[in-house]
Design an enzyme around this catalytic site. Structure first.
Site, PDB file in Angstrom:
ATOM      1  N   ARG A  15       0.798  -1.227   0.000  1.00 28.04           N
ATOM      2  CA  ARG A  15       0.000   0.000   0.000  1.00 28.04           C
ATOM      3  C   ARG A  15       0.836   1.285   0.000  1.00 28.04           C
ATOM      4  O   ARG A  15       0.316   2.372  -0.154  1.00 28.04           O
ATOM      5  CB  ARG A  15      -0.968  -0.005   1.198  1.00 28.04           C
ATOM      6  CG  ARG A  15      -2.163  -0.903   0.968  1.00 28.04           C
ATOM      7  CD  ARG A  15      -2.952  -1.131   2.221  1.00 28.04           C
ATOM      8  NE  ARG A  15      -2.271  -2.049   3.137  1.00 28.04           N
ATOM      9  CZ  ARG A  15      -2.667  -2.277   4.385  1.00 28.04           C
ATOM     10  NH1 ARG A  15      -3.708  -1.650   4.875  1.00 28.04           N
ATOM     11  NH2 ARG A  15      -2.008  -3.126   5.142  1.00 28.04           N
ATOM     12  N   GLY A  78       3.430 -15.579   8.297  1.00 24.17           N
ATOM     13  CA  GLY A  78       2.840 -15.064   9.528  1.00 24.17           C
ATOM     14  C   GLY A  78       3.900 -14.614  10.524  1.00 24.17           C
ATOM     15  O   GLY A  78       5.076 -14.970  10.423  1.00 24.17           O
ATOM     16  N   TYR A 364      32.159  35.517  -0.938  1.00 21.47           N
ATOM     17  CA  TYR A 364      32.446  34.090  -0.819  1.00 21.47           C
ATOM     18  C   TYR A 364      33.789  33.936  -0.102  1.00 21.47           C
ATOM     19  O   TYR A 364      34.813  34.422  -0.584  1.00 21.47           O
ATOM     20  CB  TYR A 364      32.517  33.410  -2.196  1.00 21.47           C
ATOM     21  CG  TYR A 364      33.042  31.999  -2.062  1.00 21.47           C
ATOM     22  CD1 TYR A 364      32.291  31.030  -1.398  1.00 21.47           C
ATOM     23  CD2 TYR A 364      34.304  31.639  -2.526  1.00 21.47           C
ATOM     24  CE1 TYR A 364      32.778  29.742  -1.207  1.00 21.47           C
ATOM     25  CE2 TYR A 364      34.798  30.349  -2.341  1.00 21.47           C
ATOM     26  CZ  TYR A 364      34.027  29.411  -1.684  1.00 21.47           C
ATOM     27  OH  TYR A 364      34.508  28.152  -1.482  1.00 21.47           O
ATOM     28  N   ALA A 378      32.090  44.478   0.961  1.00 17.98           N
ATOM     29  CA  ALA A 378      31.058  43.836   0.127  1.00 17.98           C
ATOM     30  C   ALA A 378      31.665  43.285  -1.149  1.00 17.98           C
ATOM     31  O   ALA A 378      32.533  43.900  -1.757  1.00 17.98           O
ATOM     32  CB  ALA A 378      29.978  44.854  -0.206  1.00 17.98           C
TER      33      ALA A 378
END
Ligand code: UD1
Ligand code: CA
Length: 456
Positions: A15, A78, A364, A378
């Site tokens: 299922r 089983g 980076y 920056a």
């Protein structure tokens, strides 16, 4: 008594409508079977035996390298038959605890309770009170409240179907009895299966004690048969984690919107805004604030640090009084000392960042060793990769890097260096000097701007 644990995982799981074995579907980022194994380990058993069957190869591959014994049940006849297959590998005399690979939320606490209550009995069943017991085996008790049998739904009479105390499937069986009880099983029942549950009636017939311990929280014994149930368990697990965090003192802006896929430890006065995901082992110190939509994986965040919204942190160590984000990406091997500031659109990887240093915007920084009180302007990029190899950038204390600079590794910026904005630095820089690499600025008088060509 020494303990062996059997985990049943041979079932088909049709299922789930998936090519992956059911027990390998993940809950909170970890396979269901792994949840069961990890909880089992906390009981310190001598052995864990996993019964595999359907898609056995995939399950076997998954378990490679984990110290578990595998038993293949080629035909699923089983639950009793599954346990029977284990008898040869079980350590003789050990008590046995039977668990299910598709019942992943069972807690170590409930299992311990089952074991403690089981000590004077041949069998102790973990039962639960079901609001709707349809489908479950029912716990049948005598007038004096002793357990006498478990009757499966398909074998139950109308009276028995009214019983709400249900079998979770999880069962403790005393080591002295398991072999003889399993030997008595047959498949003379509605489903033609060897039911493990029949050991109860055989034990009672042999004059042995059988008990049932009711699970305090029936959500723990829910099984998974389809994606819908798996999603329900995810939700239950999320609630449990949220409850645990709040009881540990954390303020969650919305306990329904936090996802812990692993273990999250929190100090005092931690605040977590909505939609954050914590993966693996994450430790947050005292007074840490996590903004909305952060993903934090296998990392430690020190006291008084703030992680601003939309930040991703993976395998990093963050010190005290650090501020990171919004929109920062902190990749594996980043180590931020105290009072570091990392701002928006900054990516770091394998970078040691010294105390008080700032990388505020659009940078980076990778394969880098950075000293204290450095200011990175920056748009600074450490060019660490020549297309084949990676190289290191060393930035000593008190360096100031002007905006839009490229630091071409391997390179060392000496202590107190100032880099003029827009520089491409390819050689080591001397301490306490201004270094820049720019073509001279020139101006051309009466320079005509290009004119758009007329189309023919
Ligand atoms: C079983 C119990 C039932 C209980 C219910 C709880 C029996 C006879 N019945 O019923 O009392 O209320 O669980 O969910 O035990 N499995 C194998 N090999 C097999 C058969 C099953 O490994 O041959 C595994 C399945 O993969 C599954 C678990 O055992 O993980 C339970 O099997 P399932 O067929 O779902 O049992 P139920 O009929 O639900
Ligand atoms: Ca079932």
């Amino acid at each position: 008594m020494p303990l062996s644990i059997i985990i049943l995982a041979a079932g088909q799981g049709t299922r789930m409508k998936s090519s992956r074995p059911k027990v390998l579907h993940s809950l909170a980022g970890k396979a269901m079977l792994q949840h069961v194994i990890d909880n089992s380990r906390s009981l310190q058993p001598d052995q864990i035996v996993v019964v595999i069957g359907h898609q056995a190869d995939q399950v076997r591959d998954f378990l490679h390298g984990q110290s578990v014994d595998l038993v293949e049940q080629t035909q699923q006849l089983g639950t009793g038959h599954a346990v029977e297959q284990c008898l040869d590998v079980l350590i003789p005399g050990n008590d046995v605890l039977v668990l299910y690979g598709d019942v992943p939320l069972i807690s170590a606490a409930s299992l311990s309770k089952l074991m403690v209550n089981g000590t004077d009995n041949a069998i102790n069943i973990l039962s639960f009170e079901a609001i709707d017991p349809t489908g479950y085996g029912r716990i049948v008790r005598s007038a004096d409240n002793r357990v006498t049998a478990i009757v499966e739904q398909k074998d139950a009479n109308n009276e028995q179907k009214k019983i709400t105390e249900s079998n979770s499937g999880i069962m403790f069986i005393s080591g002295g009895q398991i072999k003889s009880l399993i030997a008595r099983l047959d498949n003379d029942n509605a489903q033609g299966e060897f039911y493990l549950t029949d050991v109860v009636q055989h034990a009672v017939a042999a004059g042995l004690n059988v008990s049932a311990t009711v699970c305090d929280d029936s959500r723990e014994v829910l099984g998974v048969n389809n994606q819908k149930q798996l999603a329900q368990l995810e939700q239950i697990n999320r609630h449990r984690n949220a409850d645990r965090l709040m009881l540990a003192g954390a303020k969650l802006y919305d306990p329904l919107r936090i996802d812990v896929r692993g273990s999250l430890e929190v100090g005092a006065d931690v605040e977590i805004d909505v939609n954050c995901i914590f993966i693996g082992e994450v430790i947050l110190g005292d007074n840490v604030q996590i903004g909305a939509n952060c993903v934090i994986e296998n990392s430690t965040i020190g006291n008084d640090s703030k992680i601003l919204p939309m930040t991703s942190i993976d395998s990093a160590h963050v010190g005290n009084k650090v501020s990171i984000g919004p929109f920062a990406r902190i990749r594996p091997g980043t180590e931020c000392a105290d009072e570091v500031k990392i701002g928006n659109f900054v990516e770091t990887k394998k970078a040691q960042i010294g105390q008080g240093s700032k990388i505020s915007h659009l940078s980076y920084i990778g394969d880098t060793e950075m000293g204290r009180n450095v200011n990175i302007g920056a748009g600074t990029i450490t060019c660490n990769y020549d297309g084949v190899n990676k190289f290191k950038t060393v930035i000593e204390d008190d360096v100031f890097v002007g905006s839009d600079s490229q630091l071409v590794a391997p390179v060392t910026l000496g202590r107190g260096t100032t880099i003029g904005a827009g520089s491409t630095i390819t050689r080591d820089t001397p301490a306490d000097q201004l270094t820049l690499s720019r073509s001279k600025q020139t101006s051309i008088k009466n320079w005509p701007r290009p004119i758009k060509k007329q189309k023919d």
